[in-house]
Design a protein around this motif. Structure first.
Motif, PDB file in Angstrom:
ATOM      1  N   SER A   1      28.552   9.346  12.665  1.00  0.00           N
ATOM      2  CA  SER A   1      29.854   9.102  13.300  1.00  0.00           C
ATOM      3  C   SER A   1      29.980   8.327  12.624  1.00  0.00           C
ATOM      4  O   SER A   1      31.620   8.068  12.408  1.00  0.00           O
ATOM      5  CB  SER A   1      30.745   8.931  14.333  1.00  0.00           C
TER       6      SER A   1
ATOM      7  N   GLY B   1      38.456   2.663  19.569  1.00  0.00           N
ATOM      8  CA  GLY B   1      38.090   2.685  18.663  1.00  0.00           C
ATOM      9  C   GLY B   1      38.292   3.658  17.457  1.00  0.00           C
ATOM     10  O   GLY B   1      39.382   3.939  17.169  1.00  0.00           O
ATOM     11  N   GLY B   2      37.148   4.980  17.157  1.00  0.00           N
ATOM     12  CA  GLY B   2      37.198   5.941  16.982  1.00  0.00           C
ATOM     13  C   GLY B   2      37.684   6.765  17.808  1.00  0.00           C
ATOM     14  O   GLY B   2      37.598   7.811  17.535  1.00  0.00           O
ATOM     15  N   GLY B   3      36.868   6.523  18.615  1.00  0.00           N
ATOM     16  CA  GLY B   3      37.790   7.517  20.021  1.00  0.00           C
ATOM     17  C   GLY B   3      36.562   9.096  18.783  1.00  0.00           C
ATOM     18  O   GLY B   3      36.506   9.086  19.927  1.00  0.00           O
ATOM     19  N   THR B   4      34.584   8.391  18.948  1.00  0.00           N
ATOM     20  CA  THR B   4      34.264   8.809  19.118  1.00  0.00           C
ATOM     21  C   THR B   4      32.844   9.091  19.547  1.00  0.00           C
ATOM     22  O   THR B   4      32.355   9.918  20.141  1.00  0.00           O
ATOM     23  CB  THR B   4      33.220   8.948  17.442  1.00  0.00           C
ATOM     24  N   SER B   5      32.921   8.826  21.225  1.00  0.00           N
ATOM     25  CA  SER B   5      32.427   7.988  22.332  1.00  0.00           C
ATOM     26  C   SER B   5      31.716  10.104  22.093  1.00  0.00           C
ATOM     27  O   SER B   5      32.731  10.213  22.789  1.00  0.00           O
ATOM     28  CB  SER B   5      32.829   7.851  23.285  1.00  0.00           C
TER      29      SER B   5
ATOM     30  N   THR C   1      29.576  -0.181  22.223  1.00  0.00           N
ATOM     31  CA  THR C   1      28.575   0.679  21.791  1.00  0.00           C
ATOM     32  C   THR C   1      26.965   0.704  22.056  1.00  0.00           C
ATOM     33  O   THR C   1      26.458   1.447  22.576  1.00  0.00           O
ATOM     34  CB  THR C   1      29.026   2.421  22.001  1.00  0.00           C
TER      35      THR C   1
ATOM     36  N   PRO D   1      40.464   0.841  25.863  1.00  0.00           N
ATOM     37  CA  PRO D   1      40.086   0.361  24.911  1.00  0.00           C
ATOM     38  C   PRO D   1      39.679   1.575  23.695  1.00  0.00           C
ATOM     39  O   PRO D   1      38.773   2.741  23.949  1.00  0.00           O
ATOM     40  CB  PRO D   1      39.334  -0.992  24.417  1.00  0.00           C
TER      41      PRO D   1
ATOM     42  N   THR E   1      34.042   2.934  14.306  1.00  0.00           N
ATOM     43  CA  THR E   1      34.772   1.676  14.037  1.00  0.00           C
ATOM     44  C   THR E   1      33.269   1.116  14.382  1.00  0.00           C
ATOM     45  O   THR E   1      33.288   0.691  15.205  1.00  0.00           O
ATOM     46  CB  THR E   1      35.981   1.187  14.575  1.00  0.00           C
TER      47      THR E   1
HETATM   48  C1  LIG Z   1      29.138  13.812  15.967  1.00  0.00           C
HETATM   49  C2  LIG Z   1      28.578  11.941  16.343  1.00  0.00           C
HETATM   50  C3  LIG Z   1      27.598  11.364  15.762  1.00  0.00           C
HETATM   51  C4  LIG Z   1      26.806  10.065  15.984  1.00  0.00           C
HETATM   52  N1  LIG Z   1      26.257   9.673  15.877  1.00  0.00           N
HETATM   53  C5  LIG Z   1      25.781   8.197  16.577  1.00  0.00           C
HETATM   54  C6  LIG Z   1      24.563   7.976  15.845  1.00  0.00           C
HETATM   55  O1  LIG Z   1      24.456   8.249  14.464  1.00  0.00           O
HETATM   56  N2  LIG Z   1      24.523   6.256  16.651  1.00  0.00           N
HETATM   57  C7  LIG Z   1      25.336   5.688  17.395  1.00  0.00           C
HETATM   58  O2  LIG Z   1      25.130   4.686  17.841  1.00  0.00           O
HETATM   59  N3  LIG Z   1      26.247   6.795  17.800  1.00  0.00           N
HETATM   60  C8  LIG Z   1      26.582   7.817  17.189  1.00  0.00           C
HETATM   61  N4  LIG Z   1      27.792   8.292  18.402  1.00  0.00           N
HETATM   62  C9  LIG Z   1      28.465   8.258  19.050  1.00  0.00           C
HETATM   63  C10 LIG Z   1      29.523   7.243  18.584  1.00  0.00           C
HETATM   64  O3  LIG Z   1      29.979   7.547  17.427  1.00  0.00           O
HETATM   65  C11 LIG Z   1      28.960   6.215  18.827  1.00  0.00           C
HETATM   66  O4  LIG Z   1      29.143   5.311  20.426  1.00  0.00           O
HETATM   67  C12 LIG Z   1      30.051   4.793  18.538  1.00  0.00           C
HETATM   68  O5  LIG Z   1      29.612   3.909  17.990  1.00  0.00           O
HETATM   69  C13 LIG Z   1      31.386   5.046  18.404  1.00  0.00           C
HETATM   70  O6  LIG Z   1      31.812   3.705  18.305  1.00  0.00           O
HETATM   71  P1  LIG Z   1      34.437   4.649  17.934  1.00  0.00           P
HETATM   72  O7  LIG Z   1      34.699   3.762  17.344  1.00  0.00           O
HETATM   73  O8  LIG Z   1      34.283   5.725  18.154  1.00  0.00           O
HETATM   74  O9  LIG Z   1      34.176   4.067  19.680  1.00  0.00           O
HETATM   75  P2  LIG Z   1      34.754   5.149  20.712  1.00  0.00           P
HETATM   76  O10 LIG Z   1      34.943   6.116  20.427  1.00  0.00           O
HETATM   77  O11 LIG Z   1      36.465   4.896  20.654  1.00  0.00           O
HETATM   78  O12 LIG Z   1      34.632   3.683  22.043  1.00  0.00           O
HETATM   79  C14 LIG Z   1      33.286   3.874  22.691  1.00  0.00           C
HETATM   80  C15 LIG Z   1      34.004   3.098  23.578  1.00  0.00           C
HETATM   81  O13 LIG Z   1      33.559   1.408  23.778  1.00  0.00           O
HETATM   82  C16 LIG Z   1      34.911   1.103  23.867  1.00  0.00           C
HETATM   83  N5  LIG Z   1      36.092   0.383  22.967  1.00  0.00           N
HETATM   84  C17 LIG Z   1      35.746   0.800  21.778  1.00  0.00           C
HETATM   85  N6  LIG Z   1      36.749  -0.401  20.792  1.00  0.00           N
HETATM   86  C18 LIG Z   1      36.905  -0.775  21.139  1.00  0.00           C
HETATM   87  C19 LIG Z   1      36.713  -2.296  21.475  1.00  0.00           C
HETATM   88  N7  LIG Z   1      37.223  -3.173  20.342  1.00  0.00           N
HETATM   89  N8  LIG Z   1      36.541  -3.535  22.086  1.00  0.00           N
HETATM   90  C20 LIG Z   1      36.255  -3.242  23.800  1.00  0.00           C
HETATM   91  N9  LIG Z   1      36.021  -2.012  23.734  1.00  0.00           N
HETATM   92  C21 LIG Z   1      36.180  -0.875  22.927  1.00  0.00           C
HETATM   93  C22 LIG Z   1      35.658   2.463  24.238  1.00  0.00           C
HETATM   94  O14 LIG Z   1      36.716   2.175  25.431  1.00  0.00           O
HETATM   95  C23 LIG Z   1      34.751   3.102  24.844  1.00  0.00           C
HETATM   96  O15 LIG Z   1      34.372   3.326  26.130  1.00  0.00           O
HETATM   97  C24 LIG Z   1      28.032   9.843  17.034  1.00  0.00           C
HETATM   98  C25 LIG Z   1      29.419  10.589  17.420  1.00  0.00           C
HETATM   99  C26 LIG Z   1      29.954  12.253  17.362  1.00  0.00           C
HETATM  100  C27 LIG Z   1      30.365  12.743  17.734  1.00  0.00           C
END
Ligand SMILES: Cc1cc2nc3c(=O)[nH]c(=O)nc-3n(C[C@H](O)[C@H](O)[C@H](O)COP(=O)(O)OP(=O)(O)OC[C@H]3O[C@@H](n4cnc5c(N)ncnc54)[C@H](O)[C@@H]3O)c2cc1C
Length: 533
Positions: free
Chosen positions: A185, A118-122, A197, A116, A190
């Motif tokens: 992020s 979402g925004g790929g910000t992991s 997470t 899966p 998303t």
């Molecule tokens: C610059 C930067 C700043 C950040 N600041 C913070 C912060 O202040 N606080 C914080 O908590 N985190 C922060 N993060 C980390 C990250 O943004 C978080 O973990 C965020 O919640 C990930 O969301 P995403 O949509 O990008 O998920 P993704 O990176 O796409 O996915 C994260 C994980 O969740 C799974 N996943 C995603 N969507 C789904 C879905 N719909 N169903 C099931 N599984 C799913 C994926 O498989 C993966 O294992 C930051 C990251 C960056 C790069």
């Protein structure tokens, strides 16, 4: 358009102030800008897809490259050097839960693993594709995005899991509602990713972490649908929302998330203060967190982070004036920056501000004029500095943990020391600094940034990161801190999970995964070390 090999929107360029380059040269040494791989070269090297043609599966190499990695430092090294290792065999964008259910059937038939996205910000390898004998399909939730239902009276808003932070707030605003979940992020992550997470927004003290905001939703699993109904509270046995929170895509795919939105606050301020030293700053943070005052944020920087913040501030004349003013007010080089969030009804904001001022005075602190407003303005801009630092030849990464107030001081100093000396054997220096980002009555999170020089060879840079990351993770675990307060487990923290869950706890997590995903369709290497596809 999102940068393919860095942070954020590629129309936004950030440069380092000359003083910051000078400072880094002094602290870690002069660096050489790296030779990055071009997108054309990386796309040109993508191997053929191993999935059979299917209208739901996009096998365009560019799309596959754009979904191969997240935002961890190993991801950056791979993207910038072009040594991706693996890319997904296909990308798919299901519009709803029914389409996700069909994908599970397709994966079961073809032996594919699903990731899966979402925004790929992991930042912990959560969406990173690893080499595998099985074809890998990345499931991008973007097409689910949008507000699907709103119960305005109850403040319950149901969003497609792929809804980005700014779009979510924009959909709530006309209804006078606000979620207030602001991870740094925010612009690129998303609501589904936040739940998966267990993310924490910058003002989680006021609005709640995602655990508090996640009312329910729809998880499509390989075994069928898991509906999570939205009760204001329930004593009906174990809460299955807690099982889904932090499940990192190992149990299934969240397609809808219902959040508890609040009434938009009428006033918000971020006053900043300086206190003379770290001991006083820690005690002030503890006092504020235990005071019962309705603060939406407590953020306290170490002396080194405070000095770095001032050095990075663009306007040398203004920061020079501020430094002289602070020196006159008795704030020497050990001064620590404190920023608090005041959010809510104007009457509550005013009375809380007065109470905070009293506590700050008790710590011999003074107001830091203009600093809170600057923090507010730049709160989502700091990650763009990663692009500029890389271009100048420096790698930057962050670490985070949380522990109780009793253990925090030793953990913080040991962690800083370990990172700063972590590359001594290879003759490299590391600049590491921290802040308390989320303070609770019983303890606090600690967020650490560290900067070091890129090596000539990307593999050597990766080795530098591995050395620092494993030493720091060991310190965190040995001091009784959690391996993650907010970023999750992913691949990078998986080896340390057992230290806090215990072997029975790890069995319970593995059992849950087997229940929802008996054929390991979602095994993409996160959460459990042996879960690699
Ligand atoms: C610059 C930067 C700043 C950040 N600041 C913070 C912060 O202040 N606080 C914080 O908590 N985190 C922060 N993060 C980390 C990250 O943004 C978080 O973990 C965020 O919640 C990930 O969301 P995403 O949509 O990008 O998920 P993704 O990176 O796409 O996915 C994260 C994980 O969740 C799974 N996943 C995603 N969507 C789904 C879905 N719909 N169903 C099931 N599984 C799913 C994926 O498989 C993966 O294992 C930051 C990251 C960056 C790069």
């Amino acid at each position: 358009m999102r940068r393919w090999n860095g942070w954020g929107d590629d129309s936004i360029e950030t440069s380092l102030p000359p003083r910051a380059i000078e400072l880094l040269g002094t602290l870690v040494g002069l660096a050489t800008p790296p030779q990055d791989a071009s997108l054309e070269a990386v796309v040109g090297a993508v191997p053929g897809s191993r999935v059979a043609a299917d209208p739901r599966l996009e096998t365009d190499p560019l799309d596959r490259v754009r979904h191969a990695r997240g935002q961890s430092l190993p991801d950056w090294i791979a993207l910038r050097s072009g040594r991706l290792g693996a890319v997904p065999d296909a990308v798919t964008r299901p519009p709803d839960a029914a389409a996700v259910a069909e994908l599970f059937a397709l994966a079961a038939r073809s032996g594919a693993a699903l990731i899966p996205y979402g925004g790929g910000t992991s930042v912990v390898g959560g969406v990173t594709v690893r080499p595998s004998d099985r074809p890998v399909i990345t499931v991008d939730l973007a097409r689910t995005a949008g507000l699907h239902a709103l119960d305005e009276r109850s403040g319950l808003a149901t969003f497609g899991a792929g809804t980005l932070g700014p779009d979510l707030e924009a959909a709530l605003e006309p209804h006078g509602l606000l979620l207030g979940h602001y991870p740094q992020s925010f612009e690129a992550s998303t609501v589904g990713g936040w739940v998966a997470t267990r993310s924490a927004g910058q003002q989680s003290r006021g609005f709640g972490r995602i655990e508090a905001l996640f009312a329910g939703g729809h998880l499509e699993t390989p075994r069928g649908a898991l509906e999570l109904p939205c009760f204001p509270a329930s004593a009906a046995g174990p809460d299955l929302r807690e099982v889904v929170l932090g499940s990192e895509g190992r149990l299934g795919i969240l397609t809808e998330v219902t959040v508890r939105a609040g009434v938009r606050p009428r006033q918000e301020r971020f006053p900043a203060y300086l206190v003379p030293d770290w001991d006083r700053a820690l005690e002030l943070a503890r006092g504020l967190a235990r005071s019962g005052l309705p603060l939406s944020m407590i953020r306290v920087s170490t002396p080194l982070e405070t000095a770095t913040t001032f050095a990075l501030a663009g306007d040398a004349r203004l920061t020079g004036l501020l430094r002289r003013y602070l020196a006159l007010r008795g704030m020497g080089p050990d001064r620590c920056l404190v920023i608090v969030g005041l959010t809510g009804h104007p009457a509550v904001v005013s009375s809380t501000a007065r109470a905070v001022d009293d506590l700050v005075r008790g710590s011999r602190g003074i107001a830091g004029p203009g600093i809170g407003a600057a923090w507010r303005r730049d709160r989502f801009a700091a990650p763009y500095l990663r692009n500029a630092l890389w271009d100048a030849g420096y790698a930057v990464d962050t670490l985070e943990t949380a522990t109780d107030w009793t253990r925090l001081p030793d953990l913080a100093s040991d962690l800083g020391r370990t990172l700063r000396h972590g590359l001594e054997t290879s003759g490299e220096r590391v600049h590491a600094f921290s802040h308390l980002s989320h303070a609770y009555p019983s303890g606090s999170s600690l967020y650490t940034t560290y900067v070091f020089r890129l090596a000539d060879d990307p593999d050597a840079t990766l080795e530098r990161w591995r050395t620092l990351k494993s030493a720091a993770s060991r310190v965190i675990v040995d001091h009784g801190g959690t391996i993650s307060h907010q970023h999750g487990v992913g691949v990078d923290h998986a080896p340390y999970l057992a230290a806090e869950k215990g072997s029975l706890g790890m069995d319970a997590i593995a059992g849950l995964i087997r229940t929802f995903d008996p054929d390991s369709l979602m095994a993409h290497g996160v959460l459990l070390e042996d879960g690699a596809p």
